[in-house]
Design a protein around this motif. Structure first.
Motif, mmCIF file in Angstrom:
data_model
loop_
_atom_site.group_PDB
_atom_site.id
_atom_site.type_symbol
_atom_site.label_atom_id
_atom_site.label_comp_id
_atom_site.label_asym_id
_atom_site.label_seq_id
_atom_site.Cartn_x
_atom_site.Cartn_y
_atom_site.Cartn_z
ATOM 1 N N THR A 41 50.937 38.607 36.965
ATOM 2 C CA THR A 41 52.275 38.120 36.582
ATOM 3 C C THR A 41 52.232 36.724 35.967
ATOM 4 N N ALA A 42 51.030 36.199 35.698
ATOM 5 C CA ALA A 42 50.905 34.838 35.178
ATOM 6 C C ALA A 42 51.604 34.703 33.828
ATOM 7 N N PRO B 63 36.128 34.771 38.351
ATOM 8 C CA PRO B 63 37.275 34.823 37.436
ATOM 9 C C PRO B 63 37.578 33.426 36.905
ATOM 10 N N TRP B 64 37.862 33.329 35.599
ATOM 11 C CA TRP B 64 37.877 32.025 34.926
ATOM 12 C C TRP B 64 39.203 31.774 34.228
ATOM 13 N N LEU B 65 39.783 30.594 34.475
ATOM 14 C CA LEU B 65 40.953 30.109 33.753
ATOM 15 C C LEU B 65 40.557 28.817 33.057
ATOM 16 N N THR C 116 52.149 31.649 38.298
ATOM 17 C CA THR C 116 51.424 32.851 38.731
ATOM 18 C C THR C 116 52.245 33.741 39.639
ATOM 19 N N SER C 117 53.435 33.292 40.047
ATOM 20 C CA SER C 117 54.304 34.096 40.904
ATOM 21 C C SER C 117 55.732 33.626 40.715
ATOM 22 N N CYS D 37 43.564 30.081 28.293
ATOM 23 C CA CYS D 37 42.735 31.272 28.116
ATOM 24 C C CYS D 37 42.178 31.693 29.466
ATOM 25 N N ALA D 38 41.976 32.994 29.631
ATOM 26 C CA ALA D 38 41.495 33.494 30.923
ATOM 27 C C ALA D 38 40.591 34.696 30.710
#
Length: 342
Positions: free
Chosen positions: A168-169, A88-90, A188-189, A157-158
């Motif tokens: 929830t980001a 998974p990429w951010l 993120t929370s 971007c993700a």
């Protein structure tokens, strides 16, 4: 970068040196996560983020080429990074490009081909713009009148699987007074409420008072008004009265710096939200006032930390705060040892 790392409370850092005053990248993190560095260059830092009880994912900090003829190099770099991993990429940073014409305000409209190249790159890399909360544009050129330009050059971007990992980001465009780029905050929370303990305030002579033109007059007036009997009693009462007058004057002249900073920052954000171009003069005045208050905070914590080796302009408020707290804790421990006869 080391003083900045200390100021922000981070324990580890990877920095790519700048070329003079241009460029330079840094990624900082704390001990509660493990960072596995993959690759880096003057235009990116790519790492794997390993957090206990969470699936590993990758984070890329990107600084796109600003020269129009070199922007294809940014897209080639992104595609190369995409092919290196399936985690998974951010991908966050200054892309130095916009996706749609609405992301630019001022001067000539953006040509379509560069925007299409950016869109196609995100599509090829499986990245989705996460949107934002706050003012639309993240960069402005600082010029006046018809030469004024502002654009949304910075974004987050993700990949779809990263968004599923952190549903929830949220992305927030913040407002600052000391840069032509606005910082981006990714949450993120939900943030936990913080409870500050009340503590007794000790009044000391503040170094920041000296720079105020009224300070000397307050001291002179206080010193000449107090006329008690006896030389030592006279000196004691003069010092006591001078201290009281300075504290009372400081409340009026400076107020609560932290509260004023928060209030002015809120006003700044409201003006920016209304439109930077139409409120430019008020925004510039407010930014200067905020910078002056930030300087007062720096001097305040520098005085308490006794770290006179750092220049006041480095904005190391938290660093000075930590040094002052550490010194206070050390003095408390030494006092207990003396009391116990150690």
């Amino acid at each position: 970068m080391e003083p900045i790392k200390t100021e922000l409370g981070f324990t580890s850092m990877l920095a790519v040196p700048s070329n003079g005053r241009r460029g330079g990248l840094a990624m900082l993190w704390k001990t509660d996560m493990k960072i596995d560095t993959q690759t880096y260059s003057p235009h990116h830092i790519d790492v794997q983020v390993l957090i206990p009880s969470t699936q590993p994912w990758r984070l890329t900090g990107l600084y796109g080429y600003s020269e129009e003829q070199l922007k294809p190099e940014t897209w080639r770099l992104m595609k190369h990074l995409y092919n290196r991993s399936t985690l998974p990429w951010l991908c966050v940073g200054d892309y130095n490009e916009i996706l749609v014409s609405e992301e630019k305000n001022g001067r000539h409209p953006k040509p379509l081909p560069p925007m299409l190249a950016f869109r196609n790159t995100l599509l090829a890399c499986g990245l989705i713009d996460l949107g934002y909360h706050g003012y639309r544009y993240t960069w402005r050129n600082g010029r006046e009148g018809e030469d004024f330009i502002e654009e949304r050059l910075d974004r987050v971007c993700a990949s779809l699987d990263w968004s599923e990992l952190y549903p929830t980001a949220k992305v927030h465009h913040l407002t600052v007074s000391y840069s032509d780029h606005d910082p981006i905050l990714i949450t993120t929370s939900p943030q936990n409420a913080q409870h500050n303990r009340r503590r007794q305030k000790i009044h000391r002579f503040e170094e920041k008072w000296v720079a105020h033109p009224e300070c000397e007059k307050v001291i002179r007036d206080s010193w000449t008004q107090t006329q008690p009997l006896g030389p030592m009693n006279c000196l004691f009462e003069k010092i006591k009265a001078c201290r009281a007058h300075l504290v009372a004057w400081s409340i009026t002249a400076f107020g609560n710096t932290r509260t004023r900073l928060i209030e002015k920052q809120q006003v700044l954000e409201e003006l920016v939200a209304q439109g930077y171009e139409s409120n430019r003069e008020r925004i510039n005045i407010l930014r200067r006032e905020i910078n002056e208050l930030i300087h007062h905070e720096e001097v305040y914590w520098r005085q308490r930390s006794r770290s006179i080796w750092l220049p006041a302009g480095d904005k190391n408020t938290r660093f000075f705060h930590q040094r002052a707290s550490q010194r206070k804790k050390k003095n408390t421990i030494e006092g207990l040892h003396d009391k116990d006869g150690v």
